[in-house]
Design an enzyme around this catalytic site. Structure first.
Site, PDB file in Angstrom:
ATOM      1  N   ASP A 111      -4.626 -12.995   3.544  1.00 33.08           N
ATOM      2  CA  ASP A 111      -5.852 -12.452   4.142  1.00 33.08           C
ATOM      3  C   ASP A 111      -7.111 -12.655   3.311  1.00 33.08           C
ATOM      4  O   ASP A 111      -8.183 -12.158   3.667  1.00 33.08           O
ATOM      5  CB  ASP A 111      -5.674 -10.968   4.530  1.00 33.08           C
ATOM      6  CG  ASP A 111      -5.033 -10.134   3.444  1.00 33.08           C
ATOM      7  OD1 ASP A 111      -4.814 -10.655   2.333  1.00 33.08           O
ATOM      8  OD2 ASP A 111      -4.738  -8.948   3.704  1.00 33.08           O
ATOM      9  N   HIS A 154      -6.532  -7.240  -0.285  1.00 27.02           N
ATOM     10  CA  HIS A 154      -6.668  -5.801  -0.531  1.00 27.02           C
ATOM     11  C   HIS A 154      -5.993  -5.440  -1.856  1.00 27.02           C
ATOM     12  O   HIS A 154      -5.002  -6.070  -2.246  1.00 27.02           O
ATOM     13  CB  HIS A 154      -6.004  -5.005   0.595  1.00 27.02           C
ATOM     14  CG  HIS A 154      -6.588  -5.279   1.953  1.00 27.02           C
ATOM     15  ND1 HIS A 154      -6.081  -6.240   2.801  1.00 27.02           N
ATOM     16  CD2 HIS A 154      -7.656  -4.727   2.585  1.00 27.02           C
ATOM     17  CE1 HIS A 154      -6.813  -6.261   3.913  1.00 27.02           C
ATOM     18  NE2 HIS A 154      -7.782  -5.363   3.804  1.00 27.02           N
ATOM     19  N   ASP A 186      -3.053 -10.738  -2.289  1.00 33.42           N
ATOM     20  CA  ASP A 186      -3.558 -10.183  -1.033  1.00 33.42           C
ATOM     21  C   ASP A 186      -5.026  -9.794  -1.245  1.00 33.42           C
ATOM     22  O   ASP A 186      -5.428  -9.421  -2.345  1.00 33.42           O
ATOM     23  CB  ASP A 186      -2.723  -8.942  -0.683  1.00 33.42           C
ATOM     24  CG  ASP A 186      -2.932  -8.442   0.730  1.00 33.42           C
ATOM     25  OD1 ASP A 186      -2.052  -8.687   1.565  1.00 33.42           O
ATOM     26  OD2 ASP A 186      -3.969  -7.783   0.994  1.00 33.42           O
ATOM     27  N   HIS A 235       0.804  -1.233   0.000  1.00 33.16           N
ATOM     28  CA  HIS A 235       0.000   0.000   0.000  1.00 33.16           C
ATOM     29  C   HIS A 235       0.837   1.282   0.000  1.00 33.16           C
ATOM     30  O   HIS A 235       0.310   2.354  -0.284  1.00 33.16           O
ATOM     31  CB  HIS A 235      -0.933   0.042   1.216  1.00 33.16           C
ATOM     32  CG  HIS A 235      -1.978  -1.033   1.214  1.00 33.16           C
ATOM     33  ND1 HIS A 235      -2.843  -1.206   0.149  1.00 33.16           N
ATOM     34  CD2 HIS A 235      -2.301  -1.992   2.125  1.00 33.16           C
ATOM     35  CE1 HIS A 235      -3.657  -2.225   0.425  1.00 33.16           C
ATOM     36  NE2 HIS A 235      -3.343  -2.717   1.611  1.00 33.16           N
TER      37      HIS A 235
HETATM   38 ZN   LIG Z   1      -4.221  -7.201   2.794  1.00 32.02          ZN
END
Ligand SMILES: [Zn+2]
Length: 378
Positions: free
Chosen positions: A253, A166, A164, A129
């Site tokens: 995740d 996200h 991931d 991120h």
């Molecule tokens: Zn994540």
């Protein structure tokens, strides 16, 4: 030949405190599990990344803020750089700790660039991120982009694959206009989940157009649908792009036990995913692939998913049951029972009534994404 593993005890210093989900205990637990299985990695201890290496991707303004925060200097504008927020709180030594993680991913990339190894595993990192001028979402510096930039500076074409849950926004934006970096992120749709981006119309800019791919998935997506659209989109992209190396952010995740998101992958889904990634790198990138860890906030499932990744990469047999002493040790420390088998038990979550609708929707999104980027694949 075994796959080189990069790890330093300094990785445990990347620690936002006991209440924060990104807890270094997940690494301790994983290493202890591998050791107890008689599979302790013979890891390479990487050097810490230098300030200059970090500056290869990050702006001076951010690096200066991280250094200040790291040494307790209270600059008034830290929050404008994503520091001292609920997600990315300040802790003493955060600059140094992050540079250890960056050093591992970068060293792994150097091994590949020099031809010393084809597959490598960084037991940490995956800070996808962080942007050029912004710390974000538990990520201070972007180890992945720093490694990718090293690879592309050596003339290598890089395909970045982010599993991931996200969206891999930092990596996408950093390389958004780059011709020689393809990014592909599968994630729970930004309509429901941080960071909110990763829609199919984000396809890159200038020379990078058509080389940034996103599959935003419906909440409650299961193994079958995930694997279907993963193959549907990634295989043609790699066949067209012909990377020299793949960089894989292996966040755990998307697992159904994860507390921060709503996808429903199981360890069997992950096993398939790791098999496909290895198959694709063998077929499309000369076997060259750099794996990192990433998000993963349920300690029980994350340690099993990453043990699976490690054992698969080393071509080791998968145990059925996990060692009793490891289960006892960590069960006591965490104060709850742990899953006794490497794979999830049958019936781990309740049946999904909207399954067919979710599968149809994901398929449609993948088809539309491919339609959007294909005209640029020349
Ligand atoms: Zn994540």
């Amino acid at each position: 030949m075994s796959v080189p593993v990069f790890y330093s005890p300094h990785y445990l210093e990347y620690n936002f405190g006991p209440q924060h989900p990104f807890n270094p205990m997940r690494l301790e637990m994983l290493l202890d599990l591998l050791g107890t299985l008689g599979q302790a990695p013979l890891s390479v201890e990487p050097p810490q990344a230098t300030r200059e290496e970090v500056r290869g991707v990050h702006l001076e303004a951010l690096v200066r803020r991280v250094e200040a925060a790291s040494h307790g200097v209270p600059l008034p504008d830290l929050a404008a750089y994503g520091l001292g927020t609920g997600d990315t709180p300040i802790f003493p030594g955060m600059d140094e700790a992050t540079r250890w993680l960056v050093g591992g991913t970068l060293e792994a990339a150097r091994w590949i660039a020099r031809g010393e190894a084809r597959e490598v595993l960084q037991l940490g990192g995956g800070l996808h991120h962080a942007q050029a001028d912004l710390a974000s979402g538990f990520c201070v510096y972007n180890d992945l982009s720093i490694a990718i930039r090293h690879l592309s500076s050596q003339g290598l074409r890089v395909a970045y694959v982010d599993i991931d849950v996200h969206h891999g926004d930092g990596v996408q934006w950093i390389h958004y206009e780059e011709e020689n970096v393809l990014t592909f992120s599968l994630h729970e749709s930004g309509r429901y989940l941080f960071p909110g981006t990763g829609q199919i119309h984000e396809i890159g800019k200038a020379a990078g157009t058509g080389r940034k791919l996103n599959l935003p998935l419906e909440p409650f997506t299961e193994d079958g649908s995930y694997l279907e659209v993963f193959q549907m989109a990634l295989e043609p992209a790699l066949r067209w792009f012909r990377p020299d190396v793949m960089v894989i952010q292996g966040g755990a995740d998307a697992h159904y036990l994860d507390p921060l998101a709503e996808l429903l992958l199981t360890t069997r889904g992950y096993a398939q995913l790791f098999r496909l990634l290895r198959q694709y790198s063998a077929e499309f990138s000369g076997g060259r692939a750099l794996y990192t860890l990433g998000g993963g906030y349920n300690l029980d499932s994350s340690s099993r998913v990453w043990a699976l990744l490690y054992l698969s990469l080393q071509n080791q047999p998968l145990p059925d049951h996990l060692p009793e002493d490891w289960l006892r040790r960590w069960g006591t420390r965490l104060g709850h029972f742990l899953t006794h088998t490497l794979h999830d038990p049958e019936g781990g979550y309740a049946e999904i009534p909207r399954r067919l609708e979710i599968e149809a929707r994901n398929r449609q999104v993948a088809a539309r994404m491919l339609e959007t980027v294909r005209p640029y694949w020349r």
